[in-house]
Scaffold this motif. Sequence first.
Motif, PDB file in Angstrom:
ATOM      1  N   VAL A 112     -12.351   8.907 -54.458  1.00  0.00           N
ATOM      2  CA  VAL A 112     -12.989   8.353 -53.268  1.00  0.00           C
ATOM      3  C   VAL A 112     -12.232   8.693 -51.983  1.00  0.00           C
ATOM      4  O   VAL A 112     -12.845   9.026 -50.980  1.00  0.00           O
ATOM      5  CB  VAL A 112     -13.138   6.810 -53.412  1.00  0.00           C
ATOM      6  N   LEU A 113     -10.920   8.630 -52.016  1.00  0.00           N
ATOM      7  CA  LEU A 113     -10.127   8.792 -50.803  1.00  0.00           C
ATOM      8  C   LEU A 113      -9.717  10.244 -50.579  1.00  0.00           C
ATOM      9  O   LEU A 113      -9.779  11.073 -51.485  1.00  0.00           O
ATOM     10  CB  LEU A 113      -8.883   7.907 -50.887  1.00  0.00           C
ATOM     11  N   SER A 114      -9.237  10.509 -49.379  1.00  0.00           N
ATOM     12  CA  SER A 114      -8.734  11.848 -49.069  1.00  0.00           C
ATOM     13  C   SER A 114      -7.404  12.077 -49.792  1.00  0.00           C
ATOM     14  O   SER A 114      -6.752  11.138 -50.242  1.00  0.00           O
ATOM     15  CB  SER A 114      -8.538  11.998 -47.558  1.00  0.00           C
ATOM     16  N   ALA A 115      -6.990  13.321 -49.859  1.00  0.00           N
ATOM     17  CA  ALA A 115      -5.778  13.683 -50.605  1.00  0.00           C
ATOM     18  C   ALA A 115      -4.548  12.973 -50.043  1.00  0.00           C
ATOM     19  O   ALA A 115      -3.677  12.524 -50.797  1.00  0.00           O
ATOM     20  CB  ALA A 115      -5.573  15.191 -50.570  1.00  0.00           C
ATOM     21  N   GLU A 116      -4.451  12.859 -48.734  1.00  0.00           N
ATOM     22  CA  GLU A 116      -3.303  12.187 -48.121  1.00  0.00           C
ATOM     23  C   GLU A 116      -3.296  10.700 -48.467  1.00  0.00           C
ATOM     24  O   GLU A 116      -2.264  10.133 -48.823  1.00  0.00           O
ATOM     25  CB  GLU A 116      -3.345  12.374 -46.604  1.00  0.00           C
ATOM     26  N   MET A 117      -4.468  10.069 -48.383  1.00  0.00           N
ATOM     27  CA  MET A 117      -4.575   8.642 -48.677  1.00  0.00           C
ATOM     28  C   MET A 117      -4.333   8.346 -50.156  1.00  0.00           C
ATOM     29  O   MET A 117      -3.807   7.292 -50.498  1.00  0.00           O
ATOM     30  CB  MET A 117      -5.949   8.116 -48.260  1.00  0.00           C
ATOM     31  N   VAL A 118      -4.696   9.287 -51.028  1.00  0.00           N
ATOM     32  CA  VAL A 118      -4.463   9.103 -52.463  1.00  0.00           C
ATOM     33  C   VAL A 118      -2.960   9.006 -52.730  1.00  0.00           C
ATOM     34  O   VAL A 118      -2.515   8.175 -53.516  1.00  0.00           O
ATOM     35  CB  VAL A 118      -5.097  10.248 -53.280  1.00  0.00           C
ATOM     36  N   GLY A 119      -2.178   9.833 -52.072  1.00  0.00           N
ATOM     37  CA  GLY A 119      -0.726   9.792 -52.231  1.00  0.00           C
ATOM     38  C   GLY A 119      -0.150   8.454 -51.816  1.00  0.00           C
ATOM     39  O   GLY A 119       0.696   7.881 -52.514  1.00  0.00           O
ATOM     40  N   TYR A 120      -0.628   7.939 -50.691  1.00  0.00           N
ATOM     41  CA  TYR A 120      -0.161   6.629 -50.223  1.00  0.00           C
ATOM     42  C   TYR A 120      -0.580   5.518 -51.189  1.00  0.00           C
ATOM     43  O   TYR A 120       0.191   4.612 -51.487  1.00  0.00           O
ATOM     44  CB  TYR A 120      -0.704   6.325 -48.827  1.00  0.00           C
ATOM     45  N   PHE A 121      -1.833   5.599 -51.639  1.00  0.00           N
ATOM     46  CA  PHE A 121      -2.340   4.583 -52.556  1.00  0.00           C
ATOM     47  C   PHE A 121      -1.537   4.573 -53.854  1.00  0.00           C
ATOM     48  O   PHE A 121      -1.201   3.508 -54.378  1.00  0.00           O
ATOM     49  CB  PHE A 121      -3.828   4.827 -52.845  1.00  0.00           C
ATOM     50  N   ARG A 122      -1.210   5.747 -54.361  1.00  0.00           N
ATOM     51  CA  ARG A 122      -0.408   5.821 -55.598  1.00  0.00           C
ATOM     52  C   ARG A 122       0.980   5.248 -55.392  1.00  0.00           C
ATOM     53  O   ARG A 122       1.522   4.583 -56.283  1.00  0.00           O
ATOM     54  CB  ARG A 122      -0.327   7.262 -56.089  1.00  0.00           C
TER      55      ARG A 122
END
Length: 156
Positions: A84-94
Amino acid sequence: MIGWIVFLAWLEFYSVGITLLAKRRGTPRYGICMIPFASFFYVDSFTEGFFILTVPVKKWGKTVLIFCGVVILAQLGCLWAGSVLSAEMVGYFRQIMMLPIGFCLLVYWLGTIKSTSKMLDILKTNFKGSWILSALLIPIPALLLRKGSVQKQKTI
């Protein structure tokens, strides 16, 4: 996925040690401890509670199940974020999801050390530095099966 495989393999190894301890103590239906996570409920009844960093733990089996649920939800959240999220946001979410996972792993590790220490005290097989071996997690079944004064459990 590799982490879950390692955890489940260690859990079965731990369950074998708890099962052998239950058999040695004369516990009825000791084979139930071989079921994954059932050994933690036996530890509950055996120790009748213990402390993790001054926090009393009375239901270790339920606590471990809750920790596993939290870790699964965090991992599912990471999978959801990846789609769902952008690649940058996925890193933060993880990175954010690593906080509950790390907390659960730390408290589980400390709880395993403290419950083993309490079981060794009950079995009168505790020795200086046993907590260091317990911290390694692998020697726990061997520590619990050491020769000592093992009393038969009273049947109700």
